[in-house]
Each structure stands twice: as structure tokens, then as C-alpha cells.
Design a protein around this motif. Structure first.
Motif, PDB file in Angstrom:
ATOM      1  N   GLY A 206      -5.852  10.215   9.961  1.00  0.00           N
ATOM      2  CA  GLY A 206      -6.131  11.084   8.823  1.00  0.00           C
ATOM      3  C   GLY A 206      -6.923  12.310   9.232  1.00  0.00           C
ATOM      4  O   GLY A 206      -6.636  13.434   8.816  1.00  0.00           O
TER       5      GLY A 206
ATOM      6  N   VAL B  92       0.839  -1.204   0.000  1.00  0.00           N
ATOM      7  CA  VAL B  92       0.000   0.000   0.000  1.00  0.00           C
ATOM      8  C   VAL B  92       0.868   1.247   0.000  1.00  0.00           C
ATOM      9  O   VAL B  92       0.587   2.230  -0.699  1.00  0.00           O
ATOM     10  CB  VAL B  92      -0.953  -0.019   1.216  1.00  0.00           C
ATOM     11  CG1 VAL B  92      -1.658   1.314   1.357  1.00  0.00           C
ATOM     12  CG2 VAL B  92      -1.955  -1.141   1.087  1.00  0.00           C
TER      13      VAL B  92
ATOM     14  N   SER C 285       2.301  11.653   5.210  1.00  0.00           N
ATOM     15  CA  SER C 285       1.103  11.317   5.984  1.00  0.00           C
ATOM     16  C   SER C 285       0.566   9.959   5.547  1.00  0.00           C
ATOM     17  O   SER C 285       0.069   9.192   6.379  1.00  0.00           O
ATOM     18  CB  SER C 285       0.043  12.403   5.857  1.00  0.00           C
ATOM     19  OG  SER C 285      -0.214  12.650   4.504  1.00  0.00           O
ATOM     20  N   ALA C 286       0.700   9.636   4.261  1.00  0.00           N
ATOM     21  CA  ALA C 286       0.276   8.302   3.824  1.00  0.00           C
ATOM     22  C   ALA C 286       1.136   7.232   4.500  1.00  0.00           C
ATOM     23  O   ALA C 286       0.630   6.190   4.928  1.00  0.00           O
ATOM     24  CB  ALA C 286       0.364   8.181   2.311  1.00  0.00           C
TER      25      ALA C 286
ATOM     26  N   LEU D  85       3.919  17.515  -1.915  1.00  0.00           N
ATOM     27  CA  LEU D  85       4.131  16.078  -2.165  1.00  0.00           C
ATOM     28  C   LEU D  85       4.696  15.397  -0.935  1.00  0.00           C
ATOM     29  O   LEU D  85       4.253  14.311  -0.547  1.00  0.00           O
ATOM     30  CB  LEU D  85       5.118  15.910  -3.326  1.00  0.00           C
ATOM     31  CG  LEU D  85       4.534  15.797  -4.708  1.00  0.00           C
ATOM     32  CD1 LEU D  85       5.636  15.461  -5.695  1.00  0.00           C
ATOM     33  CD2 LEU D  85       3.467  14.707  -4.739  1.00  0.00           C
TER      34      LEU D  85
ATOM     35  N   TYR E  78       0.054   6.885   7.987  1.00  0.00           N
ATOM     36  CA  TYR E  78      -1.245   6.196   7.989  1.00  0.00           C
ATOM     37  C   TYR E  78      -1.044   4.691   7.875  1.00  0.00           C
ATOM     38  O   TYR E  78      -1.628   3.905   8.617  1.00  0.00           O
ATOM     39  CB  TYR E  78      -2.102   6.690   6.815  1.00  0.00           C
ATOM     40  CG  TYR E  78      -3.365   5.892   6.581  1.00  0.00           C
ATOM     41  CD1 TYR E  78      -4.569   6.273   7.164  1.00  0.00           C
ATOM     42  CD2 TYR E  78      -3.354   4.746   5.792  1.00  0.00           C
ATOM     43  CE1 TYR E  78      -5.722   5.546   6.952  1.00  0.00           C
ATOM     44  CE2 TYR E  78      -4.514   4.002   5.582  1.00  0.00           C
ATOM     45  CZ  TYR E  78      -5.685   4.408   6.160  1.00  0.00           C
ATOM     46  OH  TYR E  78      -6.816   3.676   5.955  1.00  0.00           O
ATOM     47  N   VAL E  79      -0.206   4.290   6.923  1.00  0.00           N
ATOM     48  CA  VAL E  79       0.009   2.858   6.723  1.00  0.00           C
ATOM     49  C   VAL E  79       0.650   2.245   7.971  1.00  0.00           C
ATOM     50  O   VAL E  79       0.253   1.161   8.429  1.00  0.00           O
ATOM     51  CB  VAL E  79       0.898   2.615   5.483  1.00  0.00           C
ATOM     52  CG1 VAL E  79       1.321   1.163   5.410  1.00  0.00           C
ATOM     53  CG2 VAL E  79       0.147   3.011   4.236  1.00  0.00           C
TER      54      VAL E  79
ATOM     55  N   VAL F 136       4.539  16.286   2.256  1.00  0.00           N
ATOM     56  CA  VAL F 136       3.574  16.194   3.355  1.00  0.00           C
ATOM     57  C   VAL F 136       2.574  15.070   3.084  1.00  0.00           C
ATOM     58  O   VAL F 136       2.288  14.241   3.942  1.00  0.00           O
ATOM     59  CB  VAL F 136       2.836  17.535   3.540  1.00  0.00           C
ATOM     60  CG1 VAL F 136       1.669  17.370   4.497  1.00  0.00           C
ATOM     61  CG2 VAL F 136       3.792  18.599   4.045  1.00  0.00           C
ATOM     62  N   VAL F 137       2.088  15.037   1.858  1.00  0.00           N
ATOM     63  CA  VAL F 137       1.077  14.041   1.511  1.00  0.00           C
ATOM     64  C   VAL F 137       1.669  12.623   1.596  1.00  0.00           C
ATOM     65  O   VAL F 137       1.074  11.709   2.181  1.00  0.00           O
ATOM     66  CB  VAL F 137       0.528  14.325   0.099  1.00  0.00           C
ATOM     67  CG1 VAL F 137      -0.295  13.160  -0.394  1.00  0.00           C
ATOM     68  CG2 VAL F 137      -0.313  15.580   0.117  1.00  0.00           C
TER      69      VAL F 137
ATOM     70  N   ALA G 222       1.149   7.008  -6.433  1.00  0.00           N
ATOM     71  CA  ALA G 222       0.019   7.894  -6.710  1.00  0.00           C
ATOM     72  C   ALA G 222       0.448   9.344  -6.579  1.00  0.00           C
ATOM     73  O   ALA G 222       0.100  10.193  -7.412  1.00  0.00           O
ATOM     74  CB  ALA G 222      -1.141   7.584  -5.756  1.00  0.00           C
ATOM     75  N   ALA G 223       1.241   9.634  -5.546  1.00  0.00           N
ATOM     76  CA  ALA G 223       1.716  11.005  -5.358  1.00  0.00           C
ATOM     77  C   ALA G 223       2.591  11.436  -6.543  1.00  0.00           C
ATOM     78  O   ALA G 223       2.513  12.560  -7.033  1.00  0.00           O
ATOM     79  CB  ALA G 223       2.505  11.104  -4.047  1.00  0.00           C
TER      80      ALA G 223
ATOM     81  N   GLY H 163      -5.665  16.128   8.817  1.00  0.00           N
ATOM     82  CA  GLY H 163      -6.483  17.048   8.037  1.00  0.00           C
ATOM     83  C   GLY H 163      -7.042  18.128   8.939  1.00  0.00           C
ATOM     84  O   GLY H 163      -7.025  19.320   8.623  1.00  0.00           O
TER      85      GLY H 163
ATOM     86  N   ALA I  85       2.158   1.861  -3.405  1.00  0.00           N
ATOM     87  CA  ALA I  85       1.099   2.372  -4.278  1.00  0.00           C
ATOM     88  C   ALA I  85       0.812   3.831  -3.978  1.00  0.00           C
ATOM     89  O   ALA I  85       0.595   4.641  -4.886  1.00  0.00           O
ATOM     90  CB  ALA I  85      -0.168   1.527  -4.101  1.00  0.00           C
ATOM     91  N   ALA I  86       0.865   4.193  -2.691  1.00  0.00           N
ATOM     92  CA  ALA I  86       0.586   5.573  -2.313  1.00  0.00           C
ATOM     93  C   ALA I  86       1.677   6.505  -2.837  1.00  0.00           C
ATOM     94  O   ALA I  86       1.389   7.583  -3.379  1.00  0.00           O
ATOM     95  CB  ALA I  86       0.471   5.687  -0.794  1.00  0.00           C
ATOM     96  N   ALA I  87       2.927   6.085  -2.707  1.00  0.00           N
ATOM     97  CA  ALA I  87       4.036   6.897  -3.196  1.00  0.00           C
ATOM     98  C   ALA I  87       3.903   7.084  -4.703  1.00  0.00           C
ATOM     99  O   ALA I  87       4.128   8.179  -5.238  1.00  0.00           O
ATOM    100  CB  ALA I  87       5.360   6.237  -2.843  1.00  0.00           C
TER     101      ALA I  87
END
Lengths: 549, 311, 296
Positions: free
Chosen positions: B245, B19, B286-287, B280, B290-291, B282-283, B26-27, B249, B22-24
Motif C-alpha cells: 500500500g 475481503v 490495488s485492493a 475506481l 493488496y489482498v 485503480v483503487v 466498497a468501491a 501510494g 467487500a473491497a469491490a
């Protein structure tokens, strides 16, 4: 000395949004010290509510009234929560059905027993673990020290039930209330639990046994009370009540129990009590005669079926034949692989080995496209009919979905109505939803749907297991009538030897995925050759009653 | 059989890594999707000189094939290199590192407060002992969950700070300045968590093992705390990632309302100035957290529920 | 003598063998007052969104320097703001903005979520695994940050807001639909339909699709509340419709500077958000409860 339990004119109502519902209406009962009293009834009879009221656990919406309600000579009406807690577990222990849910799945068995000891201050903290192990030993749990450290899911159903009994007797209550203590257990395990309860009874423990099963009760109880709709309709010493029932409802209950002696007879019709050689005998009306079965004319042949999941073989080299119009029983305990065989035969699961031939053509190993048109000839009835109906469909559409194609709207509707009529459902139900039907009506609907395409074979997977005995009797009668009229063959899967003995022509006994014995039902059950079959037959709590026709 | 108890653990950690990857990715795709070429996106509204453009091309390897660029990007992430903000003329890790502490303090305080409130309320109102209290609490929870956190913050500010002067209006100096932001962030969390916990408690109280526990003479409080709460905490544990999250946020908004420095302010400033490397980072960060939180929650689940330990 | 004894603190729900309790509980009851109030509020909101002039005939942008910062009263129900604009009029006209963004974002999320969820649920193991992991990856980003990333790329504005919130909430629907699809695929009735000789397309169209999609509208109603809440948050941060548009979150942000002297400018639009989200949740849960009773 006062009786251990005294109940007089007990009423329990439940508040519901549509007004109060009376669950128990004027029940009176006593349990003397050292006595085993059984309360028997079908669902909705109020037997469980009665039992739970004795420990003040009828529920938050329950309203309890009684002229007398005493445990150990002490009036328990109006007890405060704190006072109730001293009664529960200490004066009366409760064992309920389904041990998997009745022991906290997140805690060890030892901790659950220890909780009782701690609550009632039976032994000090240091000795609790040792006492828990001793209690497990007392209820004949093998390797009690290891089991005490395990969680409920690591124990078999029988062991869980034993552990639950250990928690109930940990604080040495004078009374043990057992609410359906063996329901959902395999017949051999049930026999062991009944033996354990009998042992407790013989050791002087008072028992209040709640059950739907007259045969279970007959093994243990000194006295039996029969309940229906919140009232006691009959009571008396066990032997007298089972052999010479006075109330029509008791007779009907007894007559509804399928067994060897009920073969060819109706279970659901009101029986008459006759004298036969000086012995009172329940007389059941006969079922319609069936055309003879030609054993050479096979509708279904399965040879060498094998099914594996990973390294685990659930079905091992199973072969069976069903002749046209024949009823083949398939019995076995949980995990025997009988349902897997049913799914393979139904074409819902591909076997890893072996093959099935249906109506003289290959049924397994063929393309689904080729098999699809033939599927209408082989229908399935499952244990849980409601989940087999599309949740959006009303009754009429459930049946219509399986009709042979063709015909206009009016014609199809007529055929649905006719099918419903055959299973004893009126056309007024057409637009009702199956959720609003009773368990028996739902199973009738499932049967009507299975009959719609005029199959030559119906696979019935535990079709009556979830039903009350009197409803089960009606469904079994219905199946017997339909099979006589249509000449449909049945592959009848059941854990209940009595049901199979009543209905089947031949029987296969399965254990651990393999067939251990087969033959005509009378031979197999009367003169079992395999030791497992013998154990099954012996474990069956037989009704020593007026069972003969 | 030595490996078998570890298998469920490894499976969860493994799927967490997938995951994360995949998140990296996506960013990274978001960067590629930005209008204009990648250099434009990275420059944002910062100074745009040929020198800076050349630096960007060098740092991101934009003169090399796309696959190499992508693998290079992943490689830099793995080594903790979050890139460089050309707007601020500083490494992104430094920018984030400086502002992490106040946001972390805010998030932890809010999480602690929220969980504490939720557990207290859920235990106090579960079952059918006090129907009126239960109804009142459900209503309050519904309102809290439905209210934007900035409204809660503004109301608290106007009453407690402006009217009564109990707390500082803005800033991040000392404990006093943490109270209102933490409460603002905690209340919606408490509302939702309390609903989930009470639902779980109610469901657990309907289980047969509660009946048998009561039949043993166990006190109601013990039934709740020893039996029901553990079962009820299971669904709540799965919310840990989601909770995180909301905290992050929410922190963006709460920091804005209370004029508090922190990651949220950095992010907002970066979004406004289109400082892509910071956004990028920060996002993605945080992902990643989260993981990590979710995987930890899954492992906790494994610890609490012995039934899941079977592989 | 008969004595009533009650033990309120203990006992489990009515035992299963109480005749008639089960069906009686499921019989339809008149909706609770909360549901009626929520429905009425949403109806009014719909009017405000479609025909705001019926409720507030004025111009939401008309500034009147003579009545700057007037507290709520008979002339101005919700008071006026720092430019002398009528807050009531602005709140009423703002409904269209908030609802449009919320509904559009939810529509994006539901459409994509249902399609992807169905695909994952019906697909073979590998494709399902890949899709499920990408839902996980998408939901690893905190919703607000994902939206901010999107806005960094695409710039602020209504469309950005819609797409950002839609994408961020999509995994939720996709997961629910995938789970439901698996459940229905393995259900007794689909298995039974196989024994009737139904073909695979027929199974999907007749049984799987309707039973999977059935619960989605209810989810969408609850999700709409969340989308509106998220939109208000992003607008508050200045990422949504730009001033002077009367968007609720943006109004709140504008009014923030006058908090000490005029609380109503920011608090009243905020309350509109709260009530809208709460009403949607109440209504959604009410339908969900009815639905659960009917479907399972």
C-alpha cells in the motif's frame, strides 16, 4: 587431577538503571570428575546466575569477579568470545527449564542436535543426521528417527526435555549443567527425566544440578549446596544435609515442604531440631484445631459432570461432594481435566452433562440472573493472582469490590483493612498497586478478596504452584488457619501430591478427564488401589529426611 | 487426514476472497455516493453528450434494477473488464496497462532496496553489541519514517541532480532515472521495516532457545542469522500487504516529484478530472493486489512457522 | 586476585532469579532528553497553532516584491518565497492547518474505530466476523488511494482531507480495540468479577470499557503523526487547502518550481512536518512504554 569445576569467591553484579545489583556474593564450589553436585535455592538466590556464569552466559549487563574460575583445569576468566565458544557445549553442556522455548520452534529436533555436532566438528555433514538419531535413542526417545524430523511443538514436554538433553550431550562435554531440568513437568515425567540424569551420572558424567526442589536434588546429588541471597549458607553430602541440616535456613526450607508428615502442623514457622529415638527430627509447631466435619452436610454436590470440546472429552462423568468445612483435594497431571472441573464448579463454564448443586439448590442449568446473587457464597482463588486483579485497581479497591454491599465509606474501608489484617497484610498497602507486591503478598490479597463475602466454599485452583517453597508454606499455613477459624470448605486443585496430602481431608485423583480413585488422603496415598495413583505416588521424589513432627 | 494440511491454506484463501468482495463492494458504494446521478459521476469533467450518456447507461446497465447493476458490476470485475473512461475515450484496462510497467519497475526496485537496507541495518544493530550504533540507527529510522517522501525526493533532487548533475531531473528513461525515485520510495519503508525487524530480533534474542544455542558454542552471527532472523521475519512478513500500500501510494507522490510517467500520474490526472472509472479501477485493482499479497504473506507464514500448520 | 571478565557479545538478559532486578527496572526514571526535546517542540507548535502572532507577528499572505527569493538570514529567518512572502511566518501560521487536519482526522478515526472495535469485540461470533472482514476490506485500499477516491467523489479541500484520512486510518484503531476487547473479556479479572456476582452491564462499564479504552490515547498520539504526514502528502498533490493557504504540504508543492534557486521555500516547511511527526512518535512511544509497564 584437578577438579572439573573450580570456583572461588565468585561475585556477579548486574548493572541496572538504579545501580548495580549483587546476584552472587562470594560463592565457592567445586565439582570433581564424575560427581553430581546440586545447588538448591529459592528464586533470587543466585543459583541460576552461578550456573550460567560457568559457561559465560550470565548476560550482557553482568559483571563477574572471581578469585578462581576454572573449567577442566583451564582458567576461564577473561576468555574472549571465540574461546568461550569452544568451552560451551564441548566442555560444559547446559540444559534449562521449559524445553518448549529452549529448542528453536521453527527448526526440527534433528537440526538442533546437528547444530551442536557441526559447531564442534564432531562428525562430518553426511553422518550428522544419523548421529542425531543415535543421540535421541541414547536419551530414550522412542522412534528416534521420526522424532528427529519433527518440530518441538509436536513433542510432549518429557520428550522435549529429553531432546534438549541430547543436544547438551551431543558434543560429549565433561560437565552437564542442568538448570531446573524437571520444573513444569508432570511428576511421572519428572521421575523419568531424573532417571535419565541418574543414568548419565552412573555412566560417569559430571553433573551440576540447579533446583528449587530439595526432593529432586535428594534423588541425584552426591553433595548439596544451599544458596540464599547470592551466598552459600550450607553445604555437605546429600544424606547428611537433608537429615541433619545445620543452618536454620536449610531447616526452614526442609520444614516448609508439605507432605504426609506435616499434616496438622505449621510449615512456615522456624522448626526445631530434636532427637527422636536417636534420630534427628524436625519439629513443627501445630496448627489450630478445626471443628469436626459432618460428611452428611454437603455444601457442594457435583454429579456426572462431562465436558466436551469438539470430539475431545476433557471431563468424563466426574462426581464429587464437598461437606461443610471440609477440604477436598483434586489431584491430577496436566490435561487431566482438573482445572475444567474447577471452572464448572465455579460457574464459569457450563457442563455438557451432569449437574452441580450448591448449598442445596441447583447451581448449573439455572439462569445467570438467578445464580448471580448466590455467587458470593462460592469464591475462587487462581494460580496467577495478578492477572485476576483489574490492572487499574489499587489493593484496597481489589478487596472492596467484593465486599458485601452497604455501609458508608469509612465502614467499608475498615472492613477492607480488617480483611487485609486477617491475611497478614498491613493497611499501609491499601493504596499500593498489586504489581508492586511480592508473589506471596499477591496471593494473600487474592485470599482476602475471596474471604470478603464470607463464602461457604472457596475453589482454589493451583493457588501455590507459582510460589517458592517458603512462601508456599506461609500461604498453606494461612489457608489452614482461615479454614479453622471460618469453617470454610475448600476445593483444592493441585498437581502436587505433597500439598494435597498436607492440607486435604479427602482426595480425588483424576486422569484423562475421569476420576480414577478417591477417599481419605491417608488411605489413597498410603494404600493406593489404582495403578495410576500408585505410579503417581511412586514417582514422587520423596524427601528421605527428618520430616516427622 | 489427507485434507487436513490444506485446511489452513483454504481458510486463508477463502477469507482473502471475502475481503476482496467487500473491497469491490466498497468501491461500488463510493460511486453510488457521488453527488449527482451515476451518469454524472462517470462522465466526470469529460464531454457530456446524449450519446455518451446513453453509452454509459448501456455499459453500467443503469436502466435495470439496482441489484442487477451491482451483480453485473461484480461480474465485469471478475472477467477483468475494468470499464471505459469516457474522458479519455478508451477502455480503462488499456490506460492502466500502458502505464503499469514504469510504476511496477519503481515499486519493485524500491521494495528490493528497502528490504535489503532494513535487513542489513536490523542485523547490524540488533542485540546490545554496539549501543551507540543502535541509537544512531534508531534516530535515523525515526527521521526517515517521519519525513514525507516528497521532501526526501526534493532534497535528493536538489542535491544530486541540480547541484551535482549525477542523475536526470525527470523522466523514465534508463536505469539512471530510476535510482532517485526508487531511493526516495525505499527510505521510509526501510526505516519502518528496520524498526520492526530489530524489535523482532531483540525479542527472539531474549528467547530461551537462543540461550541454549549460545550454550552449544554457536557463533553469535549464526545465532542471529539461523535462529533469530527467522523469528524476526515473521512479524515483518505480515507487513507485506501494508508495504504494498505504501509503495502504491508513495508511487503517486514520487512520480509527481520526479515527473515520471506511471500509474500515479494516471491516477492524479483522473482524480483532477473526476474520471471516476479510472479512479475506481485503480483503487479496486490495488485492493485486489493488496489482498493477493497479504494472502501470499499468510501462506508464507504458514511455511515458515510449523506451529501454525496444525488446523 | 580478582579479575573482571566480560563477555559483551553473548548472554541473554539477566536471568529471572536475580533478586530485585525486575522491580528496579520498572521504577520510574527521568524522561530521556529526546522526550524532553519532543515535548518542548510540540509545546511551541501548540503555541504556533493557537496564537501564531506570538511567534511570527507578520501576515503570512503579505507579498513583498522587493525581497523575492531572499535566502535565510537575520531579516527573514527562513528566507522568502517567489512572491516575497516570509517563509518563517508562513510555516508558523501553517501549523494550525496541519494540526487541525491531523487532529480532526484522528478524532474521526479514533471515535469510529473505538466504537466499531468495541462492537466487534463484544458482539457474537457472526457480527464480529462481519465487522472484522469489513475492517480488512477497508484497509485493503492503500491509504492514499482511498483518500484520492474520496476526494474524486467529494472534491478537494480541508473537510475532504479530514474525512478521507479519518476513514483510511479507522481500521487500525478498530482492530486494536477489538483485539484489546477480546483480551480483556477473557482476562482473569473479568472472570473473577463474574464470580463476585457482577452483572454484564457492570462488567462492561467497570472493567471492560476502562481497560480497553485506556491505551487508545497513546495510540492516537502516534496516529496523529501519521495523519499529519498523510495530510501533507495529499496537500502536496493539491488535494488539500488551496493556495495561498500556508499549509505545509502545499507550500512545499509551490516551492518545488524554485528548487534550483531557493531550496528553503520547500525544504523548511517539509522539515516542520518531519519534526512534528517525529516528536509525536517519540512522545507516543514514551507514553506507550510507561503504559505497558503499568498495564500489563
Amino acid at each position: 587431577m584437578a577438579p572439573l569445576v573450580e570456583v572461588e569467591d565468585l561475585h556477579v553484579d548486574f548493572a541496572t538503571p538504579t545501580g548495580p545489583v549483587a546476584a552472587v556474593r562470594g560463592v565457592s564450589l567445586t565439582v570433581e570428575a564424575g560427581e553430581c553436585v546440586a545447588v538448591v535455592g529459592e528464586s533470587g538466590s543466585g543459583k541460576s546466575v552461578t550456573a550460567r556464569t560457568l559457561v559465560g552466559l550470565a548476560g550482557p549487563t553482568a559483571r563477574v569477579r572471581a578469585a578462581r574460575l576454572a573449567l577442566g583445569g583451564r582458567d576461564v576468566r577473561g576468555l574472549r568470545p571465540r574461546q568461550w565458544r569452544r568451552v560451551r557445549g564441548r566442555l560444559a553442556g547446559l540444559v534449562v527449564q521449559d524445553a518448549l522455548g529452549s529448542l528453536d520452534p521453527l527448526r526440527t529436533v534433528g537440526a538442533e542436535i546437528g547444530e551442536v555436532l557441526a559447531t564442534h566438528g564432531i562428525v562430518g555433514r553426511a553422518e550428522r543426521a544419523g548421529r542425531a538419531v543415535r543421540l535421541l535413542d541414547q536419551v530414550h526417545v522412542p522412534e528416534p528417527a521420526r522424532r528427529a524430523r519433527q518440530h518441538p511443538h509436536q513433542l510432549s514436554g518429557g520428550l522435549r526435555q529429553r531432546a534438549l538433553i541430547a543436544t547438551a550431550i551431543a558434543a560429549e562435554p565433561a560437565l552437564l549443567i542442568a538448570d531446573e531440568p524437571t520444573t513444569a513437568l508432570d511428576v511421572t515425567v519428572q521421575a523419568q527425566i531424573l532417571a535419565l540424569l541418574a543414568e548419565r551420572r552412573d555412566a560417569g558424567q559430571s553433573l551440576l544440578l540447579i533446583s528449587h526442589d530439595l526432593a529432586v536434588v535428594g534423588r541425584l546429588a552426591d553433595r548439596v549446596l544451599v544458596m540464599r541471597d547470592g551466598e552459600i549458607v550450607e553445604q555437605g553430602p546429600t544424606a547428611r544435609l537433608l537429615s541433619a541440616p545445620a543452618h536454620p535456613y536449610t531447616r526452614q526450607l526442609l520444614a516448609a515442604v508439605p507432605s504426609a508428615s506435616s499434616r496438622g502442623r505449621r510449615l512456615a514457622e522456624p522448626p526445631r531440631l530434636r532427637e527422636h529415638c536417636g534420630v534427628p527430627v524436625l519439629s513443627r509447631p501445630p496448627l489450630p484445631a478445626r471443628p469436626p466435619v459432618d460428611p452428611g452436610d454437603a455444601v457442594l454436590v457435583a454429579a456426572g459432570l462431562t465436558k466436551r470440546y469438539g470430539t475431545h472429552t476433557v471431563v468424563r462423568d466426574v462426581s464429587l461432594t464437598v461437606a461443610r468445612g471440609e477440604t477436598l483435594g483434586l489431584v491430577g497431571e496436566s490435561g487431566s481435566g482438573k482445572s475444567t472441573v474447577a471452572r464448572i464448579v465455579a460457574g464459569l463454564l457450563a457442563p455438557d452433562g451432569g449437574e452441580v448443586t450448591f448449598e442445596r439448590a441447583p447451581w448449573t442449568g439455572v439462569a445467570e440472573r438467578a445464580r448471580r446473587p448466590r455467587r458470593r457464597r462460592l469464591q475462587v482463588i487462581s494460580q496467577d493472582p495478578l492477572s485476576s486483579f483489574d490492572p487499574r485497581y489499587p489493593v484496597g479497591r481489589v478487596v472492596a469490590e467484593n465486599l458485601e454491599p452497604g455501609g458508608d465509606r469509612a465502614d467499608r474501608r475498615e472492613r477492607v483493612v480488617e480483611l487485609l489484617r486477617r491475611v497478614g497484610l498491613g493497611p499501609d498497602l491499601l493504596d499500593r498497586h498489586p504489581r508492586g507486591l511480592s508473589g506471596g503478598q499477591r496471593q494473600r490479597l487474592a485470599i482476602a478478596r475471596a474471604l470478603a463475602p464470607r463464602p461457604s466454599l472457596i475453589v482454589c485452583d493451583e493457588p501455590v504452584s507459582a510460589l517458592d517453597v517458603s512462601v508456599q508454606a506461609q500461604i498453606l499455613d494461612l489457608l489452614a488457619e482461615l479454614r479453622a477459624a471460618d469453617g470454610t470448605a475448600l476445593l483444592f486443585i493441585s498437581h502436587d501430591l505433597g500439598v494435597v496430602h498436607h492440607l486435604a481431608d479427602r482426595v480425588l485423583v483424576m486422569r484423562d478427564g475421569a476420576v480414577v480413585e478417591q477417599g481419605p488422603v491417608g488411605d489413597v496415598f498410603s494404600y493406593p488401589r489404582h495403578e495410576y495413583t500408585r505410579a503417581l505416588v511412586d514417582a514422587l521424589p520423596a524427601l528421605v529426611t527428618a520430616g516427622r513432627p | 487426514m489427507a485434507g487436513s494440511p490444506l485446511r489452513p491454506v483454504l481458510r486463508r484463501v477463502g477469507s482473502g476472497l471475502v475481503v476482496l468482495w467487500a473491497a469491490a463492494t466498497a468501491a461500488y458504494l463510493a460511486l453510488l455516493a457521488a453527488p449527482g446521478d451515476t451518469v454524472d459521476a462517470i462522465v466526470g469533467e469529460g464531454a457530456d453528450t446524449p450519446q455518451i450518456r446513453a453509452d454509459i447507461v448501456a455499459e453500467w446497465g443503469l436502466d435495470r434494477p439496482a441489484v442487477v447493476q451491482y451483480l453485473d458490476y461484480l461480474g465485469r470485475l471478475v472477467t477483468g473488464d475494468l470499464g471505459r473512461s469516457y474522458l479519455l475515450q478508451r477502455p480503462v484496462a488499456e490506460v492502466i496497462g500502458e502505464q503499469l510497467a514504469p510504476t511496477l519497475a519503481l515499486a519493485l526496485a524500491a521494495a528490493g532496496l528497502g528490504v535489503l537496507l532494513a535487513v542489513t541495518v536490523a542485523i547490524g544493530t540488533a542485540g546490545d553489541r554496539r549501543p551507540w550504533l543502535r541509537r544512531a540507527s534508531s534516530g535515523a529510522e525515526l527521521l526517515l519514517v517521519s519525513t514525507p517522501s516528497f521532501l526526501i525526493g526534493i532534497v535528493l533532487l536538489s542535491v544530486l541532480s541540480f547541484r551535482f548533475g549525477l542523475f536526470p531531473v525527470a523522466g523514465a528513461h534508463g536505469f539512471g532515472s530510476l535510482v532517485l525515485p526508487a531511493v526516495t520510495l525505499a527510505l521510509p519503508i526501510a526505516g519502518l521495516l528496520a524498526q520492526v525487524l530489530r524489535d523482532g530480533l531483540d525479542r527472539a534474542l531474549d528467547e530461551p532457545f537462543v540461550l541454549t544455542a549460545r550454550a552449544r558454542g554457536v557463533r553469535e552471527r549464526v545465532v542471529l542469522l539461523r535462529h533469530a532472523l527467522r523469528h524476526a521475519s515473521l512479524p515483518a512478513v505480515t507487513l507485506a500487504g501494508w508495504l504494498f500500500g505504501i509503495l502504491l501510494g508513495g508511487a503517486v507522490i514520487v512520480e509527481q516529484v520526479f515527473g515520471r510517467p506511471g500509474l500515479g500520474q494516471v491516477t492524479l490526472a483522473a482524480v483532477t478530472a473526476k474520471d471516476m472509472p479510472v479512479v475506481l479501477a485503480v483503487v479496486t485493482l490495488s485492493a485486489a493486489v493488496y489482498v493477493a499479497v497479504n494472502t501470499a504473506a499468510d501462506l508464507t507464514y504458514l511455511l515458515v512457522d510449523p506451529r501454525l500448520r496444525r488446523s | 586476585m580478582t579479575v573482571t571478565l566480560t563477555d559483551v557479545s553473548t548472554g541473554v538478559g539477566a536471568p529471572a532469579d536475580v533478586a530485585g532486578v525486575g522491580p528496579a527496572l520498572r521504577r520510574r526514571r527521568p524522561p530521556r532528553p529526546g522526550v524532553v526535546v519532543a515535548g518542548a517542540y510540540l509545546a511551541a507548535l501548540a503555541v504556533a497553532a493557537v496564537a501564531p502572532r506570538l511567534l511570527a507577528p507578520g501576515d503570512p499572505l503579505a507579498a513583498d516584491p522587493r525581497v523575492v527569493l531572499t535566502p535565510p538570514g537575520a531579516a527573514h529567518w527562513f528566507g522568502t518565497d517567489h512572491l516575497g512572502r516570509d517563509v518563517w511566518t508562513r510555516v508558523v501560521h501553517g501549523a494550525a492547518h496541519s494540526l487541525t487536519i491531523g487532529i480532526a482526522a484522528t478524532a474521526v478515526a479514533v471515535t469510529a474505530g473505538v466504537l466499531l472495535g468495541l462492537l466487534a469485540g463484544l458482539a457474537h461470533r457472526f457480527a464480529d466476523e462481519a465487522l472484522s472482514r469489513s475492517f480488512d476490506a477497508l484497509s485493503a485500499f492503500p491509504m492514499l488511494l482511498l483518500a484520492l477516491l474520496f476526494i474524486t467523489v467529494a472534491g478537494p479541500g480541508t473537510i475532504s482531507l479530514i474525512v478521507a484520512i479519518g476513514v483510511a486510518t479507522l481500521p487500525h484503531y478498530a482492530r486494536v480495540v477489538r483485539g484489546q476487547t477480546l483480551l480483556v473479556r477473557r482476562s482473569g479479572y473479568v472472570e473473577q468479577a463474574i464470580t463476585f456476582g457482577s452483572s454484564r452491564p457492570r462488567l462492561v462499564v467497570r472493567h471492560i470499557l476502562p481497560n480497553v479504552v485506556g491505551p487508545v490515547p497513546v495510540l492516537a498520539v502516534i496516529g496523529l503523526g501519521e495523519a499529519i504526514l498523510a495530510a501533507a502528502g495529499l496537500s502536496f498533490l493539491g488535494m488539500g487547502p488551496q493556495p495561498p493557504s500556508p499549509e505545509w504540504g502545499a507550500m512545499l508543492s509551490e516551492g518545488r518550481n524554485y528548487l534550483q534557486v531557493a531550496w528553503w521555500i520547500s525544504v523548511l516547511p517539509g522539515l516542520a512536518v518531519t519534526l512534528t511527526v517525529a516528536a509525536l512518535t517519540v512522545l507516543g512511544r514514551h507514553w506507550q512504554a510507561r503504559f505497558d509497564g503499568r498495564w500489563s
